[in-house]
Design a protein around this motif. Structure first.
Motif, PDB file in Angstrom:
ATOM      1  N   GLU A 113       0.837  -1.368  -0.004  1.00  0.00           N
ATOM      2  CA  GLU A 113      -0.156  -0.028   0.057  1.00  0.00           C
ATOM      3  C   GLU A 113       0.882   1.288  -0.093  1.00  0.00           C
ATOM      4  O   GLU A 113       0.494   2.322  -0.724  1.00  0.00           O
ATOM      5  CB  GLU A 113      -0.892   0.110   1.205  1.00  0.00           C
ATOM      6  N   PHE A 114       1.956   1.035   0.561  1.00  0.00           N
ATOM      7  CA  PHE A 114       2.825   2.429   0.788  1.00  0.00           C
ATOM      8  C   PHE A 114       3.432   2.580  -0.657  1.00  0.00           C
ATOM      9  O   PHE A 114       3.775   3.738  -1.116  1.00  0.00           O
ATOM     10  CB  PHE A 114       3.898   2.074   1.942  1.00  0.00           C
TER      11      PHE A 114
ATOM     12  N   THR B 172       2.256  14.096   4.113  1.00  0.00           N
ATOM     13  CA  THR B 172       1.298  12.861   4.166  1.00  0.00           C
ATOM     14  C   THR B 172       0.719  12.772   5.556  1.00  0.00           C
ATOM     15  O   THR B 172       1.445  13.227   6.455  1.00  0.00           O
ATOM     16  CB  THR B 172       2.109  11.737   3.636  1.00  0.00           C
TER      17      THR B 172
ATOM     18  N   TRP C 160      -1.170   9.775   7.012  1.00  0.00           N
ATOM     19  CA  TRP C 160      -1.827   8.260   6.598  1.00  0.00           C
ATOM     20  C   TRP C 160      -2.513   7.903   8.101  1.00  0.00           C
ATOM     21  O   TRP C 160      -2.000   7.799   9.174  1.00  0.00           O
ATOM     22  CB  TRP C 160      -0.790   7.168   6.503  1.00  0.00           C
TER      23      TRP C 160
ATOM     24  N   ASP D  40       5.779  13.488   6.853  1.00  0.00           N
ATOM     25  CA  ASP D  40       4.970  12.436   7.172  1.00  0.00           C
ATOM     26  C   ASP D  40       4.628  12.768   8.400  1.00  0.00           C
ATOM     27  O   ASP D  40       5.240  12.669   9.354  1.00  0.00           O
ATOM     28  CB  ASP D  40       5.533  11.203   6.894  1.00  0.00           C
TER      29      ASP D  40
ATOM     30  N   GLU E 237       2.319   1.699  -3.544  1.00  0.00           N
ATOM     31  CA  GLU E 237       1.143   2.519  -4.365  1.00  0.00           C
ATOM     32  C   GLU E 237       1.118   4.111  -4.178  1.00  0.00           C
ATOM     33  O   GLU E 237       0.998   4.726  -5.012  1.00  0.00           O
ATOM     34  CB  GLU E 237      -0.071   1.636  -4.308  1.00  0.00           C
ATOM     35  N   ARG E 238       0.986   4.311  -2.764  1.00  0.00           N
ATOM     36  CA  ARG E 238       0.890   5.586  -2.398  1.00  0.00           C
ATOM     37  C   ARG E 238       2.122   6.489  -2.645  1.00  0.00           C
ATOM     38  O   ARG E 238       2.042   7.621  -3.269  1.00  0.00           O
ATOM     39  CB  ARG E 238       0.641   5.789  -0.759  1.00  0.00           C
TER      40      ARG E 238
ATOM     41  N   ARG F 162       1.813   7.135  -6.640  1.00  0.00           N
ATOM     42  CA  ARG F 162       0.859   8.402  -6.758  1.00  0.00           C
ATOM     43  C   ARG F 162       1.667   9.647  -6.545  1.00  0.00           C
ATOM     44  O   ARG F 162       1.587  10.779  -7.446  1.00  0.00           O
ATOM     45  CB  ARG F 162      -0.425   8.313  -6.042  1.00  0.00           C
TER      46      ARG F 162
END
Length: 172
Positions: free
Chosen positions: A69-70, A148, A150, A88, A72-73, A76
């Motif tokens: 998931e990280f 970010t 999250w 972060d 993929e983020r 992006r």
């Protein structure tokens, strides 16, 4: 109680769990704490989240699952801003920042409310991680290319003020 997002005073009791009364806004459907703890209690709670070794092992298992998931983020983010200064917020023990640092395209910074997690992140990343809230972070306006946060907005007592501060810190 006033909705922390839209400001409506029209809400209803949605659920009570572990002595936490959740309300649902009739206007924007946000579900929020009806009896939020004071900020000093929140900070104390999070400061003890990472202070036992068995909890670290649980986070490490969870983080193994989250690595995809990280990635993929980060992909992006890279498409929108391929390099720059990245903060972060709520960086935990630095898993996402470690992935970001491996690209070599971002100057990384982290902010974490838990002292124990911030120390672990600092050790992992070989950079100082700020321990405290976003409001306490000593930064100038327009300091970051990417910010970010999250899975933390639901923990923020005033999400609108939080997002205003993020906007203040972001470069145009």
């Amino acid at each position: 109680m006033v909705c922390p997002v839209c400001g409506s005073d029209s809400s209803f009791h949605f659920l009570t769990k572990n002595n936490h009364r959740l309300l649902k806004c009739n206007v924007c459907d946000l579900i929020f704490l009806g009896n939020p703890p004071p900020p000093d209690q929140v900070k104390t709670f999070y400061s003890h989240m990472y202070d036992r070794d068995e909890k670290y092992s649980l986070y490490e298992v969870y983080d193994t699952v989250r690595r995809a998931e990280f990635k993929e983020r980060l992909q992006r983010i890279s498409e929108l801003k391929p390099h720059g200064r990245l903060l972060d917020i709520g960086c935990s023990t630095g898993e996402f920042l470690e992935l970001v640092s491996r690209t070599g395209r971002y100057a990384i910074e982290g902010a974490e409310i838990s002292q124990e997690a911030a120390l672990k992140a600092s050790e992992r990343l070989k950079v100082d991680v700020f321990c405290g809230t976003l409001e306490e972070l000593p930064s100038s306006p327009c300091s970051y290319d990417v910010i970010t946060a999250w899975e933390i907005i639901e923990h923020i007592p005033d999400p609108v003020a939080f997002l205003r501060r993020v906007h203040y810190l972001l470069k145009p």
